[in-house]
Design a protein around this motif. Structure first.
Motif, PDB file in Angstrom:
ATOM      1  N   LEU A 224       0.749  -1.143   0.057  1.00  0.00           N
ATOM      2  CA  LEU A 224       0.009   0.019  -0.008  1.00  0.00           C
ATOM      3  C   LEU A 224       0.927   1.280   0.122  1.00  0.00           C
ATOM      4  O   LEU A 224       0.692   2.233  -0.837  1.00  0.00           O
ATOM      5  CB  LEU A 224      -0.968   0.062   1.181  1.00  0.00           C
ATOM      6  CG  LEU A 224      -1.867   1.151   1.295  1.00  0.00           C
ATOM      7  CD1 LEU A 224      -2.834   0.930   0.091  1.00  0.00           C
ATOM      8  CD2 LEU A 224      -2.895   0.900   2.574  1.00  0.00           C
ATOM      9  N   PHE A 225       1.950   1.300   0.933  1.00  0.00           N
ATOM     10  CA  PHE A 225       2.772   2.572   0.927  1.00  0.00           C
ATOM     11  C   PHE A 225       4.180   1.944   0.676  1.00  0.00           C
ATOM     12  O   PHE A 225       4.868   0.898   1.595  1.00  0.00           O
ATOM     13  CB  PHE A 225       2.754   3.073   2.247  1.00  0.00           C
ATOM     14  CG  PHE A 225       1.300   3.685   2.341  1.00  0.00           C
ATOM     15  CD1 PHE A 225       0.886   4.731   1.896  1.00  0.00           C
ATOM     16  CD2 PHE A 225       0.222   3.038   3.430  1.00  0.00           C
ATOM     17  CE1 PHE A 225      -0.402   5.354   2.005  1.00  0.00           C
ATOM     18  CE2 PHE A 225      -0.979   3.639   3.460  1.00  0.00           C
ATOM     19  CZ  PHE A 225      -1.397   4.497   2.891  1.00  0.00           C
ATOM     20  N   ARG A 226       5.053   2.294  -0.106  1.00  0.00           N
ATOM     21  CA  ARG A 226       6.329   1.713  -0.412  1.00  0.00           C
ATOM     22  C   ARG A 226       7.123   2.119   1.004  1.00  0.00           C
ATOM     23  O   ARG A 226       8.117   1.312   0.917  1.00  0.00           O
ATOM     24  CB  ARG A 226       6.984   2.405  -1.483  1.00  0.00           C
ATOM     25  CG  ARG A 226       6.513   2.279  -2.898  1.00  0.00           C
ATOM     26  CD  ARG A 226       7.188   2.599  -3.983  1.00  0.00           C
ATOM     27  NE  ARG A 226       6.074   2.621  -5.234  1.00  0.00           N
ATOM     28  CZ  ARG A 226       6.353   1.365  -5.768  1.00  0.00           C
ATOM     29  NH1 ARG A 226       6.807   0.272  -5.670  1.00  0.00           N
ATOM     30  NH2 ARG A 226       5.547   1.243  -6.932  1.00  0.00           N
ATOM     31  N   SER A 227       7.081   2.932   1.790  1.00  0.00           N
ATOM     32  CA  SER A 227       7.825   3.154   3.122  1.00  0.00           C
ATOM     33  C   SER A 227       7.533   2.158   3.981  1.00  0.00           C
ATOM     34  O   SER A 227       8.370   2.104   5.123  1.00  0.00           O
ATOM     35  CB  SER A 227       8.069   4.451   3.338  1.00  0.00           C
ATOM     36  OG  SER A 227       6.793   4.984   3.759  1.00  0.00           O
ATOM     37  N   GLU A 228       6.388   1.474   3.834  1.00  0.00           N
ATOM     38  CA  GLU A 228       6.038   0.624   5.174  1.00  0.00           C
ATOM     39  C   GLU A 228       6.496  -0.889   4.979  1.00  0.00           C
ATOM     40  O   GLU A 228       6.565  -1.388   3.711  1.00  0.00           O
ATOM     41  CB  GLU A 228       4.425   0.889   5.264  1.00  0.00           C
ATOM     42  CG  GLU A 228       3.934   2.104   5.636  1.00  0.00           C
ATOM     43  CD  GLU A 228       4.306   2.333   7.022  1.00  0.00           C
ATOM     44  OE1 GLU A 228       4.441   1.552   7.924  1.00  0.00           O
ATOM     45  OE2 GLU A 228       4.512   3.700   7.224  1.00  0.00           O
ATOM     46  N   GLU A 229       6.948  -1.391   5.986  1.00  0.00           N
ATOM     47  CA  GLU A 229       7.132  -2.801   5.945  1.00  0.00           C
ATOM     48  C   GLU A 229       5.743  -3.786   6.626  1.00  0.00           C
ATOM     49  O   GLU A 229       5.413  -3.353   7.385  1.00  0.00           O
ATOM     50  CB  GLU A 229       8.482  -3.168   6.578  1.00  0.00           C
ATOM     51  CG  GLU A 229       9.611  -2.783   5.826  1.00  0.00           C
ATOM     52  CD  GLU A 229      10.849  -3.185   6.432  1.00  0.00           C
ATOM     53  OE1 GLU A 229      10.888  -4.384   7.243  1.00  0.00           O
ATOM     54  OE2 GLU A 229      11.762  -2.265   6.454  1.00  0.00           O
ATOM     55  N   TYR A 230       5.501  -4.724   5.940  1.00  0.00           N
ATOM     56  CA  TYR A 230       4.219  -5.653   6.325  1.00  0.00           C
ATOM     57  C   TYR A 230       4.793  -6.859   6.672  1.00  0.00           C
ATOM     58  O   TYR A 230       5.502  -7.574   5.926  1.00  0.00           O
ATOM     59  CB  TYR A 230       3.200  -5.443   5.259  1.00  0.00           C
ATOM     60  CG  TYR A 230       2.750  -4.089   5.157  1.00  0.00           C
ATOM     61  CD1 TYR A 230       1.509  -3.624   5.859  1.00  0.00           C
ATOM     62  CD2 TYR A 230       3.075  -3.249   4.129  1.00  0.00           C
ATOM     63  CE1 TYR A 230       1.117  -2.427   5.866  1.00  0.00           C
ATOM     64  CE2 TYR A 230       2.699  -2.036   3.845  1.00  0.00           C
ATOM     65  CZ  TYR A 230       1.595  -1.752   4.529  1.00  0.00           C
ATOM     66  OH  TYR A 230       1.134  -0.408   4.581  1.00  0.00           O
ATOM     67  N   PRO A 231       4.489  -7.387   7.879  1.00  0.00           N
ATOM     68  CA  PRO A 231       4.704  -8.739   8.077  1.00  0.00           C
ATOM     69  C   PRO A 231       3.928  -9.890   7.092  1.00  0.00           C
ATOM     70  O   PRO A 231       2.912  -9.477   6.465  1.00  0.00           O
ATOM     71  CB  PRO A 231       4.400  -9.139   9.634  1.00  0.00           C
ATOM     72  CG  PRO A 231       3.146  -8.109   9.760  1.00  0.00           C
ATOM     73  CD  PRO A 231       3.717  -6.749   8.799  1.00  0.00           C
ATOM     74  N   THR A 232       4.565 -10.952   6.885  1.00  0.00           N
ATOM     75  CA  THR A 232       4.191 -11.903   5.989  1.00  0.00           C
ATOM     76  C   THR A 232       4.145 -13.214   6.656  1.00  0.00           C
ATOM     77  O   THR A 232       4.974 -13.711   7.393  1.00  0.00           O
ATOM     78  CB  THR A 232       4.875 -12.055   4.636  1.00  0.00           C
ATOM     79  OG1 THR A 232       6.263 -12.188   4.696  1.00  0.00           O
ATOM     80  CG2 THR A 232       4.701 -10.677   3.911  1.00  0.00           C
ATOM     81  N   ILE A 233       3.408 -14.046   6.273  1.00  0.00           N
ATOM     82  CA  ILE A 233       3.219 -15.481   6.582  1.00  0.00           C
ATOM     83  C   ILE A 233       3.251 -16.391   5.192  1.00  0.00           C
ATOM     84  O   ILE A 233       2.311 -16.081   4.589  1.00  0.00           O
ATOM     85  CB  ILE A 233       1.869 -15.832   7.410  1.00  0.00           C
ATOM     86  CG1 ILE A 233       1.951 -14.913   8.633  1.00  0.00           C
ATOM     87  CG2 ILE A 233       1.870 -17.249   7.708  1.00  0.00           C
ATOM     88  CD1 ILE A 233       0.671 -15.027   9.485  1.00  0.00           C
ATOM     89  N   ASP A 234       4.102 -17.040   5.478  1.00  0.00           N
ATOM     90  CA  ASP A 234       4.332 -17.947   4.072  1.00  0.00           C
ATOM     91  C   ASP A 234       3.315 -19.183   4.024  1.00  0.00           C
ATOM     92  O   ASP A 234       2.523 -19.451   2.904  1.00  0.00           O
ATOM     93  CB  ASP A 234       5.799 -18.547   3.903  1.00  0.00           C
ATOM     94  CG  ASP A 234       6.929 -17.452   3.952  1.00  0.00           C
ATOM     95  OD1 ASP A 234       7.907 -17.716   4.162  1.00  0.00           O
ATOM     96  OD2 ASP A 234       6.507 -16.514   3.060  1.00  0.00           O
ATOM     97  N   THR A 235       2.936 -19.939   5.145  1.00  0.00           N
ATOM     98  CA  THR A 235       2.081 -20.909   5.173  1.00  0.00           C
ATOM     99  C   THR A 235       1.375 -21.021   6.435  1.00  0.00           C
ATOM    100  O   THR A 235       1.939 -20.610   7.537  1.00  0.00           O
ATOM    101  CB  THR A 235       2.906 -22.057   4.741  1.00  0.00           C
ATOM    102  OG1 THR A 235       3.573 -22.422   5.954  1.00  0.00           O
ATOM    103  CG2 THR A 235       3.297 -22.473   3.344  1.00  0.00           C
ATOM    104  N   TYR A 236       0.392 -21.740   6.745  1.00  0.00           N
ATOM    105  CA  TYR A 236      -0.336 -22.009   7.869  1.00  0.00           C
ATOM    106  C   TYR A 236      -0.941 -23.368   7.495  1.00  0.00           C
ATOM    107  O   TYR A 236      -1.885 -23.395   6.545  1.00  0.00           O
ATOM    108  CB  TYR A 236      -1.386 -20.838   8.159  1.00  0.00           C
ATOM    109  CG  TYR A 236      -2.206 -21.142   9.341  1.00  0.00           C
ATOM    110  CD1 TYR A 236      -1.494 -20.745  10.622  1.00  0.00           C
ATOM    111  CD2 TYR A 236      -3.453 -21.451   9.451  1.00  0.00           C
ATOM    112  CE1 TYR A 236      -2.235 -21.084  11.838  1.00  0.00           C
ATOM    113  CE2 TYR A 236      -3.925 -21.887  10.510  1.00  0.00           C
ATOM    114  CZ  TYR A 236      -3.428 -21.677  11.713  1.00  0.00           C
ATOM    115  OH  TYR A 236      -4.143 -21.988  12.888  1.00  0.00           O
ATOM    116  N   ASP A 237      -0.682 -24.361   8.299  1.00  0.00           N
ATOM    117  CA  ASP A 237      -1.368 -25.603   8.142  1.00  0.00           C
ATOM    118  C   ASP A 237      -2.643 -25.389   8.871  1.00  0.00           C
ATOM    119  O   ASP A 237      -2.805 -25.252  10.214  1.00  0.00           O
ATOM    120  CB  ASP A 237      -0.337 -26.433   8.865  1.00  0.00           C
ATOM    121  CG  ASP A 237       0.766 -26.957   8.056  1.00  0.00           C
ATOM    122  OD1 ASP A 237       0.854 -26.586   6.844  1.00  0.00           O
ATOM    123  OD2 ASP A 237       1.981 -26.987   8.653  1.00  0.00           O
TER     124      ASP A 237
END
Length: 90
Positions: free
Chosen positions: A2-15
């Motif tokens: 959404l905003f280039r200056s922001e970092e967002y956490p990500t989750i690769d997988t969830y069982d």
């Protein structure tokens, strides 16, 4: 992003175990009221989620919408509402 200056956490997988559900909603679901400013609160949603927990995703979705409509359905919504119920099938 959404905003280039922001970092967002990500989750690769969830069982997910089969039958697990994920319910996503916007605040419009909880700001519905009965005309006397009695809101459709989280306690109402939680009660429906507990009652519908063993059913399928569509049944849970329908139960949430029906309960909200029963409490505030005769009024025009004051806010947009989004509701998504996902279910792991395998």
């Amino acid at each position: 992003m959404l905003f280039r200056s922001e970092e967002y956490p990500t989750i690769d997988t969830y069982d997910w175990a089969p039958g697990s559900k994920l319910v996503l909603y916007t605040d419009g679901l909880l700001t519905a009221n009965d005309g006397e400013k009695n809101l459709y609160e989280r306690k109402h949603l939680r009660k429906i989620l507990e009652k519908a927990a063993t059913g399928r995703a569509r049944q849970m979705f329908d139960a949430i919408i029906a309960d909200r409509h029963e409490r505030a359905g005769h009024l025009e919504p004051e806010d947009d509402t989004t509701l998504v119920v996902c279910e792991a099938l395998q």
